[in-house]
Design an enzyme around this catalytic site. Structure first.
Site, PDB file in Angstrom:
ATOM      1  N   GLU A 173       0.817  -1.224   0.000  1.00 24.99           N
ATOM      2  CA  GLU A 173       0.000   0.000   0.000  1.00 24.99           C
ATOM      3  C   GLU A 173       0.851   1.275   0.000  1.00 24.99           C
ATOM      4  O   GLU A 173       0.635   2.179   0.812  1.00 24.99           O
ATOM      5  CB  GLU A 173      -0.959  -0.021   1.199  1.00 24.99           C
ATOM      6  CG  GLU A 173      -1.969  -1.148   1.118  1.00 24.99           C
ATOM      7  CD  GLU A 173      -2.994  -1.133   2.248  1.00 24.99           C
ATOM      8  OE1 GLU A 173      -2.867  -0.298   3.171  1.00 24.99           O
ATOM      9  OE2 GLU A 173      -3.921  -1.956   2.215  1.00 24.99           O
ATOM     10  N   GLU A 292      -5.706  -8.454  -0.378  1.00 22.40           N
ATOM     11  CA  GLU A 292      -6.444  -8.074   0.840  1.00 22.40           C
ATOM     12  C   GLU A 292      -7.890  -7.843   0.441  1.00 22.40           C
ATOM     13  O   GLU A 292      -8.177  -6.949  -0.369  1.00 22.40           O
ATOM     14  CB  GLU A 292      -5.885  -6.806   1.502  1.00 22.40           C
ATOM     15  CG  GLU A 292      -4.585  -7.009   2.259  1.00 22.40           C
ATOM     16  CD  GLU A 292      -4.199  -5.802   3.099  1.00 22.40           C
ATOM     17  OE1 GLU A 292      -5.094  -5.150   3.677  1.00 22.40           O
ATOM     18  OE2 GLU A 292      -2.996  -5.503   3.167  1.00 22.40           O
TER      19      GLU A 292
END
Length: 499
Positions: A173, A292
């Site tokens: 991320e 995710e």
């Protein structure tokens, strides 16, 4: 009663299911590790401190790969802290989740756990505070047999054979403002390219996952994927996707429509990858790692009250309800319908932290979301058939007109058929029909249903089977035509085999 039809042709296939689409995730966060998969001294643990009850539930899920050690955690992680004699490992302030990481459980312990749990490792490298050299050293420690500094260091730690990890994440991320070492797309793309190039010089057989945008709702989405892939397209094999859904508005119909948003998200990332392929005139195709995904919102208010700098606090411990299980089932169906490009996916996470499995000192139990994950993982491996859904629609605020029915058909490796279906209607059953005459001699073996009158029903330690599957579905096959009744707001698996 609503009517719906499925249209399939056994020769029209989306693609082969990569088993890694049923992967999961363990991060050094909350009680995922300490008190989750690892609890030394517990009568429920083996001599190495691994929770045996948890391991059995993980084995039942047949989880093929587990991402480790993060997540946000990895962006400040020094892997060297987690290996060697435990008494010499330093405790560190963990800046992603504001806890203390003791490093009692580390890389080699996780590799041991993965073998016992019959799964593979998807390892992440720190590209937040570290970079190329650190990633190279970690790969050397994990994968080279012997005769170099880091491979021999591993052997001095009592691990003679290499871990031979094949799948690696290049950071996590990296466009997130919460991320330690946040990067611009150019900065990250260049770092990912150089890190990946060096890692493949050492181990050409490994596969690499570049970071996509942290979420579909990020302002960087789209531009990030294009700019990152411009720099590292030739080096990486996958780009990551992350997405969580919530029901803060307590609007179940809108909540269950999120599978439509997920479908659109996947299609858009595929388009971004293929656009860059065209720009680079490349024959190489970048696939997707949805590493995710889950429902996440129940625990957020409680998490605001957690004291900083404690060890393994009860963090992100969502208690899932029945409607969450329906959406998780839909999300699995959505990824299967994109099996030609979604090759890896990780339900985040596996134990205690936004997880299908919960633990206490007395035992472990299955949350509601465990069941669609279990059945789809075990019975969803094979070839996905193009499943055209002809269903009535309902109108939503955020996703427009949405079909009441989500469904996908899988022709399994053993020749059987698995139909996964969710009826999103809150009022009506759906009568489903499908022409399966191409599968001559097939019959319905069983019809598993997950349903409950209360959309907010939960499984707890005291009542672990409040929401549980039943083999009471109404379906039949006559003259090659499948007929089934899908109860209102229900998840279904219909298994068909040849006589």
């Amino acid at each position: 009663m609503k009517q719906a039809k499925l249209h399939i042709d056994r020769h029209f296939q989306v693609g082969e299911v990569d088993k890694r689409i049923f992967g999961s995730f363990i991060e050094h966060l909350g009680r995922a590790v300490y008190g989750g998969i690892y609890q030394p001294g517990s009568p429920l643990s083996d001599k190495e401190g691994m929770r045996k009850d948890v391991m059995e539930l993980v084995r039942q899920l047949q989880v093929p790969v587990v991402r480790y050690p993060g997540g946000n955690f990895v962006s400040c992680f020094h892997w060297e802290d987690s290996v060697g004699p435990k008494e010499l490992r330093p405790a560190r302030p963990e800046l992603a989740w504001f806890a203390i990481e003791t490093n009692e459980f580390g890389l080699n312990e996780f590799a041991d756990w993965a073998k016992k749990a019959e799964t593979e490792i998807m390892m992440a490298v720190n590209l937040g505070t570290r970079g190329v050299d650190d990633a190279k050293n970690l790969l050397e420690y994990c994968n080279l047999p012997k005769g170099t500094y880091y491979s021999d260091l591993r052997r001095s730690h009592g691990v003679e054979q290499p871990h031979d990890i094949k799948l690696w994440c290049l950071g996590n991320e990296m466009d997130g403002p919460w991320e330690i070492g946040r990067k611009t797309p150019y900065e990250y793309g260049r770092l990912a390219a150089e890190t990946g190039r060096v890692m493949k010089m050492m181990c050409p057989e490994i596969e690499l996952v570049a970071c996509g945008s942290s979420l579909w709702t990020m302002p960087t989405f789209g531009v990030w994927e294009s700019d990152v892939l411009k720099e590292c397209y030739d080096v990486v094999d996958y780009i990551s996707m992350h997405q969580y859904y919530d029901n803060y508005d307590n609007d179940t119909a809108e909540f269950l429509a999120n599978s439509t948003a997920m479908d659109r998200f996947i299609s858009q990332v595929v388009s971004l990858c293929d656009a860059e392929q065209a720009k680079q005139r490349s024959s190489k195709k970048i696939n997707l790692s949805f590493d995710e995904w889950n429902v996440w919102y129940h625990s957020k208010e409680a998490d605001k009250k957690i004291e900083r700098w404690t060890k393994a606090p009860r963090q992100l411990e969502d208690i899932y309800n029945f409607e969450d299980a329906l959406l998780v089932g839909e999300m699995l169906i959505t990824m299967l319908r994109h099996a030609d490009r979604v090759k890896i996916a990780c339900l985040a996470q596996l134990v205690n932290v936004i997880a299908p499995i919960m633990t206490s000192d007395k035992g472990a139990w299955r949350q509601t979301i465990y069941y669609p994950y279990y059945y789809t993982s075990v019975y969803g491996r094979g070839r996905v058939l193009q499943t055209l859904v002809d269903s009535p629609l309902y109108t939503t605020k955020n996703n427009g007109d949405v079909p009441y029915l989500d469904a996908v058909m899988v022709e399994c490796d053993d020749g059987s058929l698995s139909l996964f279906a969710v009826n999103k209607s809150l009022e009506d059953d759906i009568t489903l029909s499908c022409d399966l005459r191409q599968y001559e001699g097939f019959r319905v073996e069983r019809h598993i249903v997950l349903d409950h009158d209360d959309m907010k029903a939960e499984n707890t330690e005291e009542h672990p089977d409040t929401v549980a599957p039943k083999s009471n579905g109404a379906s039949s096959m006559e003259n090659g035509h499948l007929s089934a009744v899908l109860k209102k707001h229900s998840w279904n698996m219909i298994r068909m085999t040849i006589d």
